[in-house]
Write an enzyme that holds these catalytic residues in place. Sequence first.
Site, short mmCIF file in Angstrom:
data_model
loop_
_atom_site.label_atom_id
_atom_site.label_comp_id
_atom_site.label_asym_id
_atom_site.label_seq_id
_atom_site.Cartn_x
_atom_site.Cartn_y
_atom_site.Cartn_z
N PHE A 6 -36.67 89.57 33.34
CA PHE A 6 -37.10 88.35 32.64
C PHE A 6 -36.59 88.27 31.21
O PHE A 6 -36.37 89.30 30.56
CB PHE A 6 -38.65 88.30 32.63
CG PHE A 6 -39.27 88.49 33.99
CD1 PHE A 6 -39.19 87.48 34.95
CD2 PHE A 6 -39.89 89.68 34.32
CE1 PHE A 6 -39.74 87.66 36.21
CE2 PHE A 6 -40.44 89.87 35.59
CZ PHE A 6 -40.36 88.86 36.53
N ASP A 7 -36.40 87.03 30.75
CA ASP A 7 -36.03 86.80 29.35
C ASP A 7 -37.22 86.35 28.51
O ASP A 7 -37.23 86.50 27.30
CB ASP A 7 -34.96 85.69 29.27
CG ASP A 7 -33.70 86.08 30.02
OD1 ASP A 7 -33.39 87.30 30.04
OD2 ASP A 7 -33.06 85.18 30.59
#
Lengths: 308, 308
Positions: free
Chosen positions: A22-23
């Site tokens: 995830f960012d």
Amino acid sequence: MTTDGPIKIESKGVAQEFLDSFDTFLFDCDGVLWLGTHLLPSIRETLELLNKLGKQLVFVTNNSTKSRASYCKKFASFGISVTEDQIFTSGYASAVYARDFLKLEPGRDKVWVFGESGISEELGLMGYECLGGTDPRLDEPFDHKSSPFLVDGLDPAVRCVVAGLDTKINYHRLAVSLQYLQQGEKVHFVGTNVDSTFPQKGFIFPGAGSCIASLACSSGRTPTYCGKPNMNMLNTIVSAKKLDRSRCCMVGDRLNTDIRFGVEGKLGGTLLVLTGIETEERALEVTQEHPRPRFYAEKLGDVYELTR
Amino acid sequence: MTTDGPIKIESKGVAQEFLDSFDTFLFDCDGVLWLGTHLLPSIRETLELLNKLGKQLVFVTNNSTKSRASYCKKFASFGISVTEDQIFTSGYASAVYARDFLKLEPGRDKVWVFGESGISEELGLMGYECLGGTDPRLDEPFDHKSSPFLVDGLDPAVRCVVAGLDTKINYHRLAVSLQYLQQGEKVHFVGTNVDSTFPQKGFIFPGAGSCIASLACSSGRTPTYCGKPNMNMLNTIVSAKKLDRSRCCMVGDRLNTDIRFGVEGKLGGTLLVLTGIETEERALEVTQEHPRPRFYAEKLGDVYELTR
């Protein structure tokens, strides 16, 4: 990620895989970062790690009693630096809804608030004049012949009632709010969040949902809810932050609000932490009652502790 | 009585026929006998006429804020002599329900009251110790660390929460009531009446139902309601007065509570008066939404005025 069931973050490998997936991380606050005024273990370090890795952090709370500015102060009191634009409360989401969806016009349209300062402060910042809310005249016993909110009639500029948790709930506030709701479609009815209870220090107290339920019953109207798991909240965040949903992870301690919010919002993933109200058994349960998280962990701090 | 539709009492003949059809008349009070503090025309004379004819009169109100003793005083203030045993309030019906159906034992079992003095006075007369209610310590802002109702734990003798209209509703009362309701089946949940609103002086204010709705929402529980149109109320009256239902007439100003009460209770007849919230059009309407009355009249006093 070879199984379909929730993956427990209990090894360095899984923690690393979680971080890489995830960012952007969306965090529920109470039960995830802290319990009331008590910061949970390794939270500061976990958030620092995520910042170092260039992740975007967003904080999402259904608590409408505090404004985003107040939340910044709360983070600061724990030694965590967070800016207002990283914080989304259900009170702020309700204000955004009034502005962007209901198209209320600042300077012309007013809002009647049933709830605490976290609602009217956010509306005020957008330029809306708010009536009701924490006005101390509402603390007086109700008498329709002398209530300053009724003697000269209702304010015809009020176009919306925003209702949330109000620990100063009383008959005066309920009665005047009802008068506005009786105006029909001309006055919109917005609820900050649906949570019927508010867990605190081992007790379960009445939540926003049960305050709003009283108004919904007396008026015969159903409000539009803006907090988790309602998509109004997520849409507000995604559009403000221009997020790629597939690279976002919702982190929370409640299956039925936080995890549901991430799953129904089609985010890339969800993490359930067991520092709030859920158990490992509930996390692994296959049921129609609530969605299952993609990941789960004893506590959020494990992400830091396992990878340091 | 040759038509199936409601018969309007507007001639001496019909008024006489109405009087001859019943031995007992059950009256709703507000909207039928008076509007707030204003006695409606020819009410005293109508009640005197019925007394002279040997009819039995019973007064049935969903208002739980006053006890039967207080109602006697209200009648007396209008120059009408009524005894306590002729009066049935929803607070009294709730107390009877707690005693006769829940079999709570005076001296042993206690009741937590969310509501005004009309509930706890009736329970007190039956020998039950009541907690909560109008206790002025509940007027203080809620703090779970200092609330006298929580610091020493809940009272284990409490076996029932009775909730009704409370114009002193606040978070303290809601929060402590919720703690008792969270005890599960051990603590029964009784609601005085379901009315969501409370019409007064041209306004519509929150009613018992919308106070109770908040507790129902936070606790996830559904109360047993004791007032009109619930049959608990009628069964209490029929058994206390040993009535022959076929010779009883319910007189009221609301189709959905009073007239429904009479129809579902299989009373001999019903009379709708138009001095409250209903219109002639609504009285004649054929709909699934509400039952039709057997008789209707512009005002109750017409019964006297047409036959004198």
